[in-house]
Enzyme design. Structure first.
Site, PDB file in Angstrom:
ATOM      1  N   LYS A   1      18.106  -6.583   9.935  1.00 36.51           N
ATOM      2  CA  LYS A   1      18.191  -7.884   9.264  1.00 36.51           C
ATOM      3  C   LYS A   1      19.656  -8.291   9.104  1.00 36.51           C
ATOM      4  O   LYS A   1      20.392  -7.652   8.343  1.00 36.51           O
ATOM      5  CB  LYS A   1      17.506  -7.818   7.902  1.00 36.51           C
ATOM      6  CG  LYS A   1      16.014  -7.533   7.996  1.00 36.51           C
ATOM      7  CD  LYS A   1      15.358  -7.533   6.628  1.00 36.51           C
ATOM      8  CE  LYS A   1      13.841  -7.414   6.746  1.00 36.51           C
ATOM      9  NZ  LYS A   1      13.161  -7.364   5.433  1.00 36.51           N
TER      10      LYS A   1
ATOM     11  N   LYS B   1       1.603  -6.263   2.451  1.00 34.66           N
ATOM     12  CA  LYS B   1       2.434  -5.776   1.346  1.00 34.66           C
ATOM     13  C   LYS B   1       1.545  -5.077   0.319  1.00 34.66           C
ATOM     14  O   LYS B   1       0.712  -5.719  -0.333  1.00 34.66           O
ATOM     15  CB  LYS B   1       3.185  -6.950   0.702  1.00 34.66           C
ATOM     16  CG  LYS B   1       3.944  -7.823   1.703  1.00 34.66           C
ATOM     17  CD  LYS B   1       4.944  -7.026   2.533  1.00 34.66           C
ATOM     18  CE  LYS B   1       5.710  -7.936   3.491  1.00 34.66           C
ATOM     19  NZ  LYS B   1       6.651  -7.184   4.349  1.00 34.66           N
TER      20      LYS B   1
HETATM   21 MG    MG Z   1       9.949  -4.688   4.465  1.00 29.52          MG
END
Ligand code: MG
Length: 372
Positions: free
Chosen positions: A269, A169
């Protein structure tokens, strides 16, 4: 078969350590998760979970999940839980949008469907395997934003747990530091391991173009900017393949991404899309288009993770990248030992009919709502 009762629980899922995204811009400590059990008049029950991964990641929050379910659930009582497309149509008429509120209900209906069919969900969703055993799915780590040294240490710890694919990230306020960070992480990556650089929409398009044309990495870059159009502008001007995540909510978003050449892959998702029904539709579109997909959930316990590992296991290898297991980051385990777990870099969906996960109701506590 009719739905006789829908029971809802809320549970905070404290992380074992704070987690940061997007150059530290977003912090997560204690996601708010919602668990749902659908009971039928023939004695079969199904479970679902919706966990928005805090209230800063998507335009969704835990109390909103339960408020949406309060609006939707009464309309589902007395419907057949096996007619899942019909359930989704009723949910869409009762409350347009709000896919996060529909996800746990849809997953619970799929759990019942699998139990009636006598098959695990990975088989119900079209999966097969040479010896009929459940196919293992590669899993990826999720590396919290930090200094390059901190992130490399987290990658090494994940490697020791068997992870061979990492999601790092990144995305701060100084492009020069982002360039250094990506180059440092690429240089330190153990042989045979891969990394996706997940920017979590932190960059302006000009920053993304500048950084991505300056680094040595040709690995995947995920959600560089906020909007689909911004990401499309970046995708046309950088050498890395682009993965889209947070800006993808509806089928129309996915069609727009294809039309604009905005990506070569997407995150699928269930909680962001509205459940397994919508996740399957996007998965099928992605297979047809030749996209490569990470199939995992937004967050949650091993229940939500397992609900996503089932469609992942039913997706062709050529179109499937690794899946994240959120429960790896949690300090609690409301479905102790159950479901898809990391085993040296892979997770295998349960072979029991349906979802194959039943939470410990004592750990969930008193229900927040019962609809019947
Ligand atoms: Mg992501």
């Amino acid at each position: 078969m009719r739905i006789s009762r829908i029971t809802v629980w809320q549970m905070d899922l404290p992380l074992s350590q704070p987690y940061f995204l997007s150059g530290g811009r977003l912090r997560f400590d204690r996601p708010d998760s919602t668990f749902v059990r659908i009971d039928s008049d023939e004695g079969l029950s199904g479970w679902g979970e919706a966990c928005p991964w805090g209230h800063t990641y998507l335009p969704v929050h835990g109390p909103g999940v339960r408020a949406g379910i309060a609006t939707i659930a009464p309309a589902l009582i007395r419907l057949d839980p096996r007619g899942i497309d019909h359930l989704n149509a009723v949910m869409d008429v009762t409350l347009p949008g709000h896919p996060h509120a529909k996800s746990a209900l849809d997953i619970a209906a799929w759990d019942i469907f699998g139990k009636v069919a006598g098959m695990p969900l990975w088989q119900c969703l079209g999966g097969g395997h040479a010896d009929d055993s459940a196919p293992p799915v590669a899993v990826n780590s999720s590396i919290s934003t930090g200094t390059p040294e901190e992130m490399i240490a987290l990658i090494r710890a994940a490697s020791a747990d068997g992870y061979r694919t990492h999601s790092a990230k990144i995305g701060g306020s100084d492009p020069r530091l982002d360039i250094d960070q990506m180059n440092d992480i690429s240089a330190a990556l153990p042989a045979g391991e891969t990394v996706t650089f997940d920017v979590n929409r932190a960059w302006q398009p000009g920053t993304a173009i500048r950084v991505l044309n300056s680094v040595t990495s040709r690995d995947w870059v995920e959600q560089p900017c906020e909007t689909l159009d911004q990401c499309a502008a970046v995708a046309a001007r950088v050498p890395q393949p682009i993965m889209l995540d947070e800006c993808m909510h509806t089928m129309q978003d996915h069609l727009d991404a294809w039309r604009h050449g905005a990506c070569q892959g997407v995150k699928v998702k269930p909680n962001r899309l509205g459940g397994l029904t919508r996740a399957r539709q996007v998965r099928d579109l992605g297979v047809a288009l030749g996209w490569q997909m990470h199939i995992e959930d937004v967050g949650g316990s091993a229940l939500a993770d397992t609900a996503a590992i089932h469609p992942a296991a039913a997706t062709p290898d050529a179109n499937r990248l690794a899946s994240w297991l959120c429960h790896y980051h949690l300090a609690v385990d409301p479905a102790p030992g159950q479901g898809a777990r990391n085993d040296r870099g892979h997770a295998t969906p349960p072979s029991a009919p349906g979802l194959g996960v039943t939470p410990n109701e004592d750990m969930l506590g008193t229900p927040t709502a019962i609809y019947e």
